[in-house]
Each structure stands twice: as structure tokens, then as C-alpha cells.
Design an enzyme around this catalytic site. Structure first.
Site, PDB file in Angstrom:
ATOM      1  N   SER A 119      -7.351   0.879  13.338  1.00  0.00           N
ATOM      2  CA  SER A 119      -8.347   1.031  12.272  1.00  0.00           C
ATOM      3  C   SER A 119      -8.907  -0.311  11.837  1.00  0.00           C
ATOM      4  CB  SER A 119      -7.709   1.678  11.039  1.00  0.00           C
ATOM      5  OG  SER A 119      -7.253   2.950  11.335  1.00  0.00           O
ATOM      6  N   HIS A 140     -11.563   5.189  18.112  1.00  0.00           N
ATOM      7  CA  HIS A 140     -11.059   5.386  16.750  1.00  0.00           C
ATOM      8  C   HIS A 140     -11.228   6.851  16.341  1.00  0.00           C
ATOM      9  CE1 HIS A 140     -11.296   4.338  12.203  1.00  0.00           C
ATOM     10  NE2 HIS A 140     -10.031   4.424  12.580  1.00  0.00           N
ATOM     11  N   GLU A 152     -15.193   7.178  16.690  1.00  0.00           N
ATOM     12  CA  GLU A 152     -15.973   5.934  16.765  1.00  0.00           C
ATOM     13  C   GLU A 152     -15.538   5.218  18.040  1.00  0.00           C
ATOM     14  OE1 GLU A 152     -17.037   3.927  12.494  1.00  0.00           O
ATOM     15  OE2 GLU A 152     -14.925   4.030  12.966  1.00  0.00           O
ATOM     16  N   ASN A 190     -15.365   3.165   7.893  1.00  0.00           N
ATOM     17  CA  ASN A 190     -14.541   2.560   6.838  1.00  0.00           C
ATOM     18  C   ASN A 190     -15.267   1.435   6.119  1.00  0.00           C
ATOM     19  OD1 ASN A 190     -12.432   4.315   7.129  1.00  0.00           O
ATOM     20  ND2 ASN A 190     -11.332   3.043   8.598  1.00  0.00           N
TER      21      ASN A 190
HETATM   22  N1  LIG Z   1      -3.220   7.692  10.045  1.00  0.00           N
HETATM   23  C1  LIG Z   1      -4.547   7.605  10.031  1.00  0.00           C
HETATM   24  O1  LIG Z   1      -5.228   8.235   9.202  1.00  0.00           O
HETATM   25  C2  LIG Z   1      -5.258   6.772  11.064  1.00  0.00           C
HETATM   26  C3  LIG Z   1      -6.610   7.028  11.333  1.00  0.00           C
HETATM   27  C4  LIG Z   1      -7.262   6.303  12.349  1.00  0.00           C
HETATM   28  C5  LIG Z   1      -6.564   5.334  13.051  1.00  0.00           C
HETATM   29  N2  LIG Z   1      -5.251   5.068  12.762  1.00  0.00           N
HETATM   30  C6  LIG Z   1      -4.544   4.055  13.584  1.00  0.00           C
HETATM   31  O2  LIG Z   1      -3.734   4.739  14.535  1.00  0.00           O
HETATM   32  C7  LIG Z   1      -2.579   3.952  14.840  1.00  0.00           C
HETATM   33  C8  LIG Z   1      -1.338   4.781  14.604  1.00  0.00           C
HETATM   34  O3  LIG Z   1      -1.295   5.191  13.267  1.00  0.00           O
HETATM   35  P1  LIG Z   1      -0.430   6.450  12.783  1.00  0.00           P
HETATM   36  O4  LIG Z   1      -0.928   6.814  11.431  1.00  0.00           O
HETATM   37  O5  LIG Z   1      -0.360   7.469  13.867  1.00  0.00           O
HETATM   38  O6  LIG Z   1       1.025   5.773  12.626  1.00  0.00           O
HETATM   39  P2  LIG Z   1       2.447   6.489  12.651  1.00  0.00           P
HETATM   40  O7  LIG Z   1       3.362   5.585  11.915  1.00  0.00           O
HETATM   41  O8  LIG Z   1       2.346   7.924  12.244  1.00  0.00           O
HETATM   42  O9  LIG Z   1       2.852   6.490  14.207  1.00  0.00           O
HETATM   43  C9  LIG Z   1       3.050   5.301  14.932  1.00  0.00           C
HETATM   44  C10 LIG Z   1       4.007   5.603  16.085  1.00  0.00           C
HETATM   45  O10 LIG Z   1       4.055   4.456  16.937  1.00  0.00           O
HETATM   46  C11 LIG Z   1       5.371   4.374  17.441  1.00  0.00           C
HETATM   47  N3  LIG Z   1       5.630   3.059  18.006  1.00  0.00           N
HETATM   48  C12 LIG Z   1       5.948   1.906  17.358  1.00  0.00           C
HETATM   49  N4  LIG Z   1       6.149   0.920  18.257  1.00  0.00           N
HETATM   50  C13 LIG Z   1       5.965   1.447  19.500  1.00  0.00           C
HETATM   51  C14 LIG Z   1       6.045   0.936  20.815  1.00  0.00           C
HETATM   52  N5  LIG Z   1       6.367  -0.335  21.042  1.00  0.00           N
HETATM   53  N6  LIG Z   1       5.796   1.772  21.850  1.00  0.00           N
HETATM   54  C15 LIG Z   1       5.475   3.070  21.619  1.00  0.00           C
HETATM   55  N7  LIG Z   1       5.377   3.613  20.399  1.00  0.00           N
HETATM   56  C16 LIG Z   1       5.622   2.809  19.344  1.00  0.00           C
HETATM   57  C17 LIG Z   1       6.229   4.724  16.232  1.00  0.00           C
HETATM   58  O11 LIG Z   1       7.552   5.058  16.631  1.00  0.00           O
HETATM   59  C18 LIG Z   1       5.444   5.881  15.626  1.00  0.00           C
HETATM   60  O12 LIG Z   1       5.882   7.134  16.145  1.00  0.00           O
HETATM   61  C19 LIG Z   1      -2.691   2.703  13.973  1.00  0.00           C
HETATM   62  O13 LIG Z   1      -3.275   1.671  14.735  1.00  0.00           O
HETATM   63  C20 LIG Z   1      -3.622   3.136  12.836  1.00  0.00           C
HETATM   64  O14 LIG Z   1      -4.338   2.054  12.286  1.00  0.00           O
HETATM   65  C21 LIG Z   1      -4.576   5.780  11.801  1.00  0.00           C
END
Ligand SMILES: NC(=O)c1ccc[n+]([C@@H]2O[C@H](COP(=O)([O-])OP(=O)(O)OC[C@H]3O[C@@H](n4cnc5c(N)ncnc54)[C@H](O)[C@@H]3O)[C@@H](O)[C@H]2O)c1
Length: 282
Positions: A119, A140, A152, A190
Site C-alpha cells: 500500500s 494493489h 490499482e 489513498n
Molecule cells: N489489509 C488491507 O486493507 C490492505 C489493502 C491493500 C494492500 N495491503 C497490503 O497487502 C500486504 C499484506 O497485508 P495484509 O493486510 O494481508 O497483512 P496480514 O498481516 O493479514 O498478512 C500478512 C501475511 O504475510 C505473512 N508473511 C510474513 N512474512 C512472510 C514471509 N517471509 N513469507 C511469506 N509470508 C510471510 C504473515 O505470516 C501473514 O500471514 C501489505 O503489503 C499491505 O500493505 C493491505
């Protein structure tokens, strides 16, 4: 060359949502996380989400079973060797993403596209780390992925037209409506949304209206489905604050200064729905 097999790193909120969207669209998916517990939690979330779609008559039981059968999981990056694209959706941390991209080298196919769902991290900066920067791109997705239509697509300075075209085609195959954006902090959505939320906190801090009236104003006056303060509670006030801080630092422009009331509320632990109290009490 259409994408036939999708690899996903991270089985969390976004990773499992992306896996579900791909599997429902008929694509084989390999989802990798660091532990069996994380992978199984992701799979259980997908199964629950598919069940809700069945209840709403948007999916049949046979379609659910077929979608789940398309998803394989692993805790070993070697399982991503067959993927035409690997979408990184791991925890938002620059050093972690660098480590993951380095780990992928030598595992992913030479012509595989690498995409990040970040993000806030620069796609150009991440592309500079990989062996083939022209094959790196931002994808994204929005939360919850199975329901949100937008993707995106972020072009880093190095992203090739071919990489962009293949990723745009993939987004459409998933039933999404992509927009293409040049790399810049916050991309497009955003960049507009979070300063608007920040402004709502300034309006609240100046006592111009109650939280309910501010939200009602934006709902009825702008046709927004939810008011900015209620949305801040959903996103998390800490997340909103950290995005504003990124904008302030990256653009070096005072117009992105975070509202002091937002800072105070985060300091108090009033982070929104997740802590039971934000602008509103839950
Ligand atoms: N949550 C949102 O609303 C949202 C929206 C758009 C983008 N994002 C982006 O998406 C990405 C993930 O966010 P999320 O909300 O799903 O987080 P989350 O915490 O729900 O999930 C992240 C996952 O990554 C895993 N992980 C950590 N290190 C790892 C590794 N070395 N290898 C494999 N897996 C690994 C964790 O165990 C976890 O299951 C981030 O970059 C975030 O900025 C989030």
C-alpha cells in the site's frame, strides 16, 4: 502469453483474498506463508468466504469445491517455481519485502512477473532490487478482495509495457476493473482518500459539527456510502496516521500534516473498531 498459474506470498487478509479471487476465476494458485498455521488460517478464511457467497446464491457448492481444489499451499518458496506471476502480499515492511524478493530469485521462472500488493512502498524502489526490474509491477487490491472491483496497477519507472499488459489482462480475468497508475506515494486512491479523512479530523477538532453530522454530510452531500470518520474507524486510526506521515515525509509538503487530534487519539489507543473505540464506541 496469458497467465496460467498464480503464486501468492502471504496467506493473510490480502493474500487469501487474492488467492480466492484467482481460484474462483479458474486459475491454479499456489499460496505460500511462513507457517502451516498461517497457511491453514488463510485456507479456512477462503472456505468461510466461499460459504457466504453460496448463502447469497452467488456460487454453487460445486464451484466452491472446484475453487478450493485449485489452491495448493506450502511453506516452501520452491513451490512457486511453476508460477507465471508471483504476487507478494506479505506484511507491510520494506526490509521483509526485500528479503522475500531476494529469496524468490532462483526459484521463480526467468520470465515470471513479480508483483507487490504493497500500500505504501515505492514500486520503483522494489523493482530496483530484483534481477529483472522490467518484470516488476504493483498490483494493489482492495479489502475485501473478493468483493472490491478495483485493482490499482502501479507502473514503476522500470516496468515494461509487456508486463503491464499481462497484469492488466490478469486483473480483468479476475473480474476486476483495473486502473493504471504511475508510481507515487499512496498511488491514486489513498492519496485522495486519506487526506480527506485527515481533513475530517480537523473539522471535528474545530468543533464545526458532531461526528455524526460530519459523516452524514459526506454521505448525503457527496453520495459516499460511509462517512470519513466511520471509515477511519474501519481502516484504523493508526493506519490513517502512518499514511499521512508517509505523505508528509515523501512529498516534503506541509499540506499533508497529520491532524493533532488524530495523533492524540492514536496515542490514547483509540484506534477504531479493532480496539472497540475510535471516533465512535463499538
Ligand atoms: N489489509 C488491507 O486493507 C490492505 C489493502 C491493500 C494492500 N495491503 C497490503 O497487502 C500486504 C499484506 O497485508 P495484509 O493486510 O494481508 O497483512 P496480514 O498481516 O493479514 O498478512 C500478512 C501475511 O504475510 C505473512 N508473511 C510474513 N512474512 C512472510 C514471509 N517471509 N513469507 C511469506 N509470508 C510471510 C504473515 O505470516 C501473514 O500471514 C501489505 O503489503 C499491505 O500493505 C493491505
Amino acid at each position: 502469453m496469458t497467465i496460467q498459474h498464480v503464486g501468492i506470498i502471504g496467506a493473510g487478509t490480502m493474500g487469501n483474498g487474492i488467492a480466492q479471487a484467482c481460484a474462483v476465476a479458474g486459475l491454479p494458485v499456489t499460496m505460500v506463508d511462513i507457517s502451516d498455521a498461517a497457511v491453514n488460517k488463510g485456507l479456512a478464511t477462503i472456505a468461510g468466504s466461499l460459504d457466504r457467497l453460496i448463502k447469497k446464491d452467488k456460487l454453487t457448492t460445486a464451484e466452491k469445491d472446484a475453487a478450493l481444489a485449485r489452491i495448493s499451499t506450502s511453506t516452501d518458496y520452491a513451490a512457486l517455481a511453476g508460477a507465471d506471476i508471483v504476487i507478494e502480499a506479505a506484511t507491510e515492511n520494506f526490509d521483509l519485502k526485500v528479503k522475500i524478493l531476494k529469496q524468490l530469485e532462483g526459484v521463480a521462472k526467468a520470465d515470471a512477473i513479480l508483483a507487490s500488493n504493497t500500500s505504501s512502498i515505492s514500486i520503483t524502489k522494489l523493482a530496483a532490487i530484483v534481477a529483472n526490474p522490467s518484470q516488476f509491477i504493483g498490483m494493489h487490491f482492495f479489502n475485501p478482495v473478493p468483493l472490491m472491483a478495483l485493482v490499482e496497477i502501479i507502473r514503476g519507472l522500470q516496468t515494461s509495457d509487456e508486463t503491464h499488459a499481462r497484469v492488466e489482462a490478469l486483473a480483468r480475468q479476475l473480474g476486476k476493473s483495473p486502473i493504471t497508475v504511475k508510481n507515487a506515494p499512496g498511488f491514486v486512491v489513498n492519496r485522495i482518500l486519506v487526506p480527506m479523512i485527515n481533513e475530517a479530523f480537523f473539522v471535528l477538532a474545530e468543533n464545526l459539527a458532531t461526528p455524526e453530522e460530519i459523516d452524514e454530510g459526506m454521505k448525503l452531500g457527496c453520495n459516499h456510502p460511509i462517512g470519513p470518520l466511520a471509515l477511519a474507524d474501519m481502516i484504523g486510526l493508526d493506519v490513517c496516521l502512518s499514511v499521512m506521515n508517509v505523505f508528509y515525509e515523501e512529498f516534503e509538503d506541509s499540506k499533508y500534516r497529520a491532524c493533532p487530534l488524530l495523533k492524540e487519539m492514536v496515542a490514547a489507543g483509540y484506534l477504531g473498531r479493532k480496539t472497540g473505540r475510535g471516533v465512535y464506541t463499538y
